[in-house]
Design a protein around this motif. Structure first.
Motif, PDB file in Angstrom:
ATOM      1  N   SER A  71     -30.273 -19.920  -4.856  1.00 41.03           N
ATOM      2  CA  SER A  71     -29.209 -20.691  -5.491  1.00 41.03           C
ATOM      3  C   SER A  71     -27.923 -19.897  -5.643  1.00 41.03           C
ATOM      4  N   GLU A  72     -28.016 -18.641  -6.016  1.00 39.12           N
ATOM      5  CA  GLU A  72     -26.807 -17.830  -6.167  1.00 39.12           C
ATOM      6  C   GLU A  72     -26.088 -17.673  -4.833  1.00 39.12           C
ATOM      7  N   ALA A  73     -26.848 -17.406  -3.764  1.00 40.76           N
ATOM      8  CA  ALA A  73     -26.240 -17.254  -2.447  1.00 40.76           C
ATOM      9  C   ALA A  73     -25.684 -18.581  -1.948  1.00 40.76           C
ATOM     10  N   ALA A  74     -26.419 -19.667  -2.163  1.00 41.51           N
ATOM     11  CA  ALA A  74     -25.940 -20.975  -1.722  1.00 41.51           C
ATOM     12  C   ALA A  74     -24.665 -21.377  -2.461  1.00 41.51           C
ATOM     13  N   ALA A  75     -24.579 -21.020  -3.733  1.00 37.96           N
ATOM     14  CA  ALA A  75     -23.350 -21.299  -4.482  1.00 37.96           C
ATOM     15  C   ALA A  75     -22.187 -20.494  -3.924  1.00 37.96           C
ATOM     16  N   GLU A  76     -22.443 -19.241  -3.588  1.00 39.21           N
ATOM     17  CA  GLU A  76     -21.391 -18.422  -2.994  1.00 39.21           C
ATOM     18  C   GLU A  76     -20.912 -19.013  -1.669  1.00 39.21           C
ATOM     19  N   VAL A  77     -21.846 -19.462  -0.834  1.00 47.14           N
ATOM     20  CA  VAL A  77     -21.474 -20.065   0.446  1.00 47.14           C
ATOM     21  C   VAL A  77     -20.666 -21.342   0.215  1.00 47.14           C
ATOM     22  N   THR A  78     -21.091 -22.158  -0.725  1.00 50.27           N
ATOM     23  CA  THR A  78     -20.368 -23.396  -1.039  1.00 50.27           C
ATOM     24  C   THR A  78     -18.916 -23.120  -1.372  1.00 50.27           C
ATOM     25  N   LEU A  79     -18.667 -22.040  -2.114  1.00 50.91           N
ATOM     26  CA  LEU A  79     -17.324 -21.728  -2.593  1.00 50.91           C
ATOM     27  C   LEU A  79     -16.486 -20.927  -1.597  1.00 50.91           C
ATOM     28  N   GLN A  80     -17.106 -20.335  -0.589  1.00 56.24           N
ATOM     29  CA  GLN A  80     -16.362 -19.482   0.345  1.00 56.24           C
ATOM     30  C   GLN A  80     -15.144 -20.175   0.969  1.00 56.24           C
ATOM     31  N   PRO A  81     -15.275 -21.418   1.476  1.00 56.21           N
ATOM     32  CA  PRO A  81     -14.107 -22.037   2.126  1.00 56.21           C
ATOM     33  C   PRO A  81     -12.957 -22.311   1.175  1.00 56.21           C
ATOM     34  N   ILE A  82     -13.274 -22.646  -0.058  1.00 60.51           N
ATOM     35  CA  ILE A  82     -12.197 -22.951  -1.002  1.00 60.51           C
ATOM     36  C   ILE A  82     -11.511 -21.663  -1.449  1.00 60.51           C
ATOM     37  N   LYS A  83     -12.244 -20.560  -1.498  1.00 62.00           N
ATOM     38  CA  LYS A  83     -11.641 -19.275  -1.842  1.00 62.00           C
ATOM     39  C   LYS A  83     -10.710 -18.801  -0.733  1.00 62.00           C
ATOM     40  N   ARG A  84     -11.095 -19.058   0.517  1.00 62.08           N
ATOM     41  CA  ARG A  84     -10.274 -18.610   1.642  1.00 62.08           C
ATOM     42  C   ARG A  84      -9.087 -19.541   1.887  1.00 62.08           C
ATOM     43  N   PHE A  85      -9.337 -20.865   1.888  1.00 59.34           N
ATOM     44  CA  PHE A  85      -8.336 -21.821   2.343  1.00 59.34           C
ATOM     45  C   PHE A  85      -7.713 -22.674   1.232  1.00 59.34           C
TER      46      PHE A  85
END
Length: 345
Positions: free
Chosen positions: A55-69
């Protein structure tokens, strides 16, 4: 559609029927292999299913695009096949080949499966973790596979070009196939409901293989099931929009939009945007429909395609998106350019 006050989340407001400029944007499969930060985390965590269940890793992946773009929304990082996994099929992902479900229901019965609903618990935990971190102007999208598409994997045990095993079963033994569809539909309503309760603002139904069906079968296995899901979610969670995305629906798209009563409809890259604007119910929010290959091509072709889509939907609520998922070889610079084009207003 109810007259909602502005939420401060532009994407959510569009899905509720408001026209907003500049057009909100997110991209299907925006959390994935085109991002170096995703590839690094995937290498660290192991297989795809391991990542979904962490869950922690999946949450990080979910947020990666919004952090970058800085997209206007994030979509839950998971997979449509968690539903058959929860219904009792074994699920594994084979490198270079894709998912495998066993036993395939072309050779076994639904009654032979023993449901394991707790397999979905990590997904709900992921939703909660993302909801706690998401900014007040961003929309959180949950999702599930539409029953027809999920059934094609459950019956065949894997993806296929023409869904032949499943279409044969749907024609040859509609009663048995209907039981599979009903089980998926019931589970999907519960699954999406728990995502909503955990913190998503809207949900999307992905029907990646709806284009393989005849009109009558499309009515029975796509429209009827989606209408049931939309109605039940609407009764329980009336403030939560549902996006329907029947890829390949073509000329059946207007009937899908009218009869399912989805709050917004996604259109794939094969649809003429001007035709869609004319044929779909007036004021219905639409999502789409840039060709993922146009995004890879970049340059003038990308600029032209984006301009055409924006002009086509200037008179109705519109969420800019791709016509299907972003491809792994998409250049980061092209995504940045796309965002600049869309946000020019």
């Amino acid at each position: 559609m109810p007259d909602y006050p502005t939420s401060g989340r532009p994407l959510l407001d569009v899905l509720r029927g408001q026209r907003i400029d500049p057009t909100p944007i997110w991209l299907m499969r925006q959390a994935g292999r085109y991002l170096p930060e995703y590839r690094a985390l995937r290498a660290e965590k192991g297989g795809f299913l391991d990542l979904v269940h962490d869950s922690e890793a999946a949450a990080e992946v979910t947020l990666q695009p919004i952090k970058r773009f800085g997209f206007d929304g994030v979509i839950l990082f998971s997979d449509i096949l968690v539903i058959p996994h929860a219904l009792g099929q074994d699920l594994r992902f084979v490198a270079g080949e894709g998912p495998r479900l066993s036993p395939p229901l072309v050779d076994a019965t639904l009654a032979s499966l023993e449901a394991v609903p707790e397999r979905l618990d990590p997904v709900y935990r992921t939703v909660g973790l993302v909801a706690d971190e998401l900014g007040p102007d961003k929309t959180f999208l949950g999702f599930a596979g539409s029953p027809w598409t999920v059934a094609t994997y459950m019956v065949a045990g894997q993806g296929s070009r023409d869904q032949a095993d499943t279409r044969r079963m749907a024609y040859g033994d509609p009663e048995a196939f209907g039981e599979i569809i009903d089980a998926i539909t019931t589970s999907t309503v519960d699954y999406l409901g728990k995502q909503i309760e955990a913190g998503v603002h809207a949900v999307q139904l992905f029907d990646s293989w709806s284009g393989s069906l005849s009109p009558a079968q499309f009515e029975r296995w796509v429209i009827a099931t989606n209408a049931k899901i939309v109605a039940e979610l609407g009764d329980r969670y009336p403030d939560t929009p549902v996006i329907g995305f029947p890829k390949g629906a073509g000329e059946k798209l207007p009937a899908y939009a009218r009869e399912t009563m989805v709050d917004a409809v996604g259109i794939d890259e094969t649809i003429n945007p001007e035709w869609a604007d004319e044929a779909l119910p007036a004021s219905l929010p639409v999502q789409g429909n840039l060709d993922p290959l146009a995004l890879i091509a970049g340059g003038e072709r990308l600029d032209h395609a984006v301009g055409r889509i924006k002009r086509a939907f200037v008179g109705r609520p519109h969420v800019f998106n791709l016509g299907h998922g972003i491809l792994p070889d998409t250049p980061i610079a092209h995504v940045e350019h796309l965002l600049a084009l869309v946000r020019q207003g």
